[in-house]
Design an enzyme around this catalytic site. Structure first.
Site, PDB file in Angstrom:
ATOM      1  CB  CYS A 142      12.963   8.164   8.964  1.00 12.88           C
ATOM      2  SG  CYS A 142      13.750   7.241   7.673  1.00 12.88           S
ATOM      3  CD  GLU A 172      13.356   3.352   8.023  1.00 14.52           C
ATOM      4  OE1 GLU A 172      13.329   4.257   8.883  1.00 14.52           O
ATOM      5  OE2 GLU A 172      13.350   3.553   6.801  1.00 14.52           O
ATOM      6  CD  GLU A 199      10.547  11.530  12.681  1.00  7.82           C
ATOM      7  OE1 GLU A 199       9.524  10.871  12.954  1.00  7.82           O
ATOM      8  OE2 GLU A 199      11.447  11.128  11.929  1.00  7.82           O
ATOM      9  CE  LYS A 224      -1.988   2.290   3.369  1.00  6.48           C
ATOM     10  NZ  LYS A 224      -1.738   3.663   2.851  1.00  6.48           N
TER      11      LYS A 224
HETATM   12  P1  ADP Z   1       2.890  10.287   8.474  1.00 10.08           P
HETATM   13  O1  ADP Z   1       2.455  10.627   9.874  1.00 10.08           O
HETATM   14  O2  ADP Z   1       4.222  10.831   8.149  1.00 10.08           O
HETATM   15  O3  ADP Z   1       1.864  10.518   7.408  1.00 10.08           O
HETATM   16  P2  ADP Z   1       2.261   7.582   8.858  1.00 10.08           P
HETATM   17  O4  ADP Z   1       3.049   6.697   9.725  1.00 10.08           O
HETATM   18  O5  ADP Z   1       0.936   8.081   9.334  1.00 10.08           O
HETATM   19  O6  ADP Z   1       3.202   8.756   8.455  1.00 10.08           O
HETATM   20  O7  ADP Z   1       2.003   6.917   7.442  1.00 10.08           O
HETATM   21  C1  ADP Z   1       2.886   6.033   6.801  1.00 10.08           C
HETATM   22  C2  ADP Z   1       2.069   4.936   6.152  1.00 10.08           C
HETATM   23  O8  ADP Z   1       1.318   4.294   7.167  1.00 10.08           O
HETATM   24  C3  ADP Z   1       1.046   5.416   5.122  1.00 10.08           C
HETATM   25  O9  ADP Z   1       1.027   4.471   4.043  1.00 10.08           O
HETATM   26  C4  ADP Z   1      -0.253   5.377   5.875  1.00 10.08           C
HETATM   27  O10 ADP Z   1      -1.367   5.152   5.041  1.00 10.08           O
HETATM   28  C5  ADP Z   1      -0.044   4.192   6.785  1.00 10.08           C
HETATM   29  N1  ADP Z   1      -0.887   4.174   7.992  1.00 10.08           N
HETATM   30  C6  ADP Z   1      -1.343   5.241   8.710  1.00 10.08           C
HETATM   31  N2  ADP Z   1      -2.106   4.820   9.741  1.00 10.08           N
HETATM   32  C7  ADP Z   1      -2.120   3.464   9.697  1.00 10.08           C
HETATM   33  C8  ADP Z   1      -2.711   2.441  10.509  1.00 10.08           C
HETATM   34  N3  ADP Z   1      -3.457   2.727  11.571  1.00 10.08           N
HETATM   35  N4  ADP Z   1      -2.497   1.153  10.166  1.00 10.08           N
HETATM   36  C9  ADP Z   1      -1.727   0.834   9.114  1.00 10.08           C
HETATM   37  N5  ADP Z   1      -1.155   1.742   8.304  1.00 10.08           N
HETATM   38  C10 ADP Z   1      -1.341   3.048   8.584  1.00 10.08           C
END
Ligand code: ADP
Length: 498
Positions: A299, A265, A396, A189
């Site tokens: 990161c 990561e 961060e 995804k």
């Molecule tokens: P940021 O805060 O920088 O947007 P995230 O960690 O929220 O980074 O997002 C990184 C990835 O994790 C994206 O592909 C996002 O769709 C996915 N993501 C966000 N929330 C969830 C969740 N609850 N479960 C699984 N994947 C998630």
């Protein structure tokens, strides 16, 4: 939106066909519920297009496709052939480098020149793992004369991979390279902020010769599609790159579903240490690149800068002049260094941190404001007069914002540098080899750079100490994320024991 593609154009690629469907079984398909979401150009704040949005039902379909491929045709493909397919994919990415870099710049906001650099790393990574595919080996282990025992490194199975928006295609390559080399199948995804480049990349799998279902790429929202992947009962492994907050949720979902294997990561708050004896001009260049590269959306960004007292004042003066001269602007202008932040949400978050730093009493040496009046641009920002307990030093920020502080001794700076819940990366600038090695060994971080910064390479393992993650990406180390060891032990002859 019914169609599965739209005609778009970028200043550097001209017109192109943008797929918008979910890529499952080597075809673009509509989402079952017919949902879509918009993706925004961060440089203009305008909608680029909409893409189909995967929900739980689509995740089920993609996982079933990956399972069928894993148990069927993909299990019959030889290691050598897997390697060839990865190399084919790298060659196709190279052939399409202009288009892929242009789409990346359009959707993410990074400069097209930097995006091309990312693509170079994508191609190198895929070729590298193509080379590994026929070198996955087990061992013969001699326990006693009556037994013959060996191990096999077998693929884990169906791997769910969730990637972030800061390096969309590079994160895709880091994830699919080792997974495919070792014989797994994938549901990946992309991040909801940047779905476009992954869909263009998806068009290459069929041409490269991958059987249907081996790689499935879906667009979707984290808390819906991402959560469904993490909790899925037929996913054998989940690999995630993103925030520590979401990393925790993914690990919980894995624990409370089928205990799928987890690698993470995550975030960082990396220290960048400059000693009195460093080459000051070079150190300023690397410190500038360490924090402002990719608009601070790395990161491993070197966001906590420590400079020794003897050169501190000169360093601050020259570094702030350097940062203020970074060209911020249109991602498609050839001399742009820093584009917009990826989204309004990120923009607001970063500006919130800047306000918080000001309120806490830190001094802004340069920046601190919006750049321009359209797009999510933020000036490169340096805070001085910080204390270790300030939020801007602890958390961060994931933007073009850093703190700089003065230190006297090596012992003192090591204590401050290691005073973080994170441990992804760090750097040391010195001409003294003893200092370089002693400090590198004492830093609690997965990667330490000496007299450079952000120099990742597909041959070198990368990953976090402490709350920066679990497991290692890249290098030989990443292969172990995607294999499991099977032990086969055979009794020889008729003896009962021995
Ligand atoms: P940021 O805060 O920088 O947007 P995230 O960690 O929220 O980074 O997002 C990184 C990835 O994790 C994206 O592909 C996002 O769709 C996915 N993501 C966000 N929330 C969830 C969740 N609850 N479960 C699984 N994947 C998630």
């Amino acid at each position: 939106m019914a169609s599965l593609s739209v005609e778009l154009s970028t200043p550097t690629s001209g017109k192109y066909t943008q797929p918008t469907g979910l890529f499952i079984n080597n075809e673009f398909v509509k989402a079952v519920d017919g949902k879509t979401f918009e993706t925004i150009n961060p440089a203009t704040e305008e909608v680029i297009t909409s893409v189909h949005e995967a929900t739980e039902k689509d995740v089920d379909i993609a996982v079933a496709a990956a399972r069928k491929a894993f148990e069927g045709p993909w299990s019959q493909v030889t290691p050598q052939e897997r390697g060839k397919l990865l190399v084919n994919l790298a060659n196709l990415a190279e052939k399409n480098i202009e288009l892929l870099a242009s789409v990346e710049a359009l959707d993410n906001g990074k400069s097209v020149v930097m995006a091309k650099g990312d693509l170079g790393a994508v191609i190198g990574c895929l070729r590298y793992y193509g080379g590994w595919a026929d070198k996955i080996e087990g061992k013969v282990i001699d326990t006693n004369p009556g037994t013959f025992s060996y191990t096999r490194q077998e693929p884990v199975g169906v791997c769910a991979q969730i990637i972030p928006w800061n390096f969309p295609l590079l994160m895709l390559a880091w994830k699919i390279g080792p997974a495919l080399a070792t014989g797994n199948t994938i549901v990946l995804k992309t991040a909801e902020q940047t779905p476009l480049s992954g869909l263009v990349f998806a068009t290459l799998f069929k041409e490269a010769g991958f059987p249907p279902g081996v790689v499935n790429i879906i667009s979707g929202i984290g808390r819906i599609a991402g959560a469904a992947m993490s909790a899925h009962m037929d996913v054998d492994k989940i690999a995630f790159t993103g925030s520590t907050v979401v990393g925790r949720q993914i690990m919980k979902a894995a624990a409370s579903s089928n205990l799928k294997k987890v690698t993470l990561e995550l975030g960082g708050k990396s220290p960048n240490i400059v000693f009195n004896d460093a080459d000051i001009e070079n150190a300023i260049s690397w410190v500038n690149f360490g924090i402002f590269y990719n608009h601070g959306q790395c990161c491993c960004a070197g966001s906590r800068i420590f400079v020794q007292a003897g050169i501190y004042d000169e360093f601050v003066q020259r570094f702030k002049a350097r940062a203020a001269a970074n060209k911020v602007g249109d991602p498609f202008a050839p001399d742009t260094f820093q584009g917009p932040q990826v989204s309004q949400v990120q923009y607001d978050r970063i500006m919130g941190y800047i306000q918080e730093g000001k309120k806490a009493g830190a001094t802004i040496e340069t920046g601190g404001e919006r750049h321009g009046d359209k797009g999510y641009f933020i000036q490169p920002t340096i805070f001085s007069n910080v204390t270790e307990d300030m939020t801007i030093v602890q958390e961060e920020i994931f933007g073009p914002v850093c703190s700089i502080s003065k230190f006297e001794t090596e012992e003192e700076v090591l204590k401050s540098a290691n005073n973080s819940n994170y441990g992804l990366a760090a750097a040391v600038h010195t001409k003294n080899l003893n200092t370089a090695i002693r400090v590198s060994n004492a830093l609690r971080a997965g990667t330490v750079w000496v007299n450079q910064y952000n120099m990742l390479h597909h041959q070198l393992p990368f990953g976090g100490y402490k709350e920066s993650g679990i497991g290692r990406e890249l290098g030989e180390a990443a292969l172990s994320n995607y294999t499991q060891t099977k032990t086969v032990s055979i009794r020889l002859g008729d003896a009962l024991f021995g």
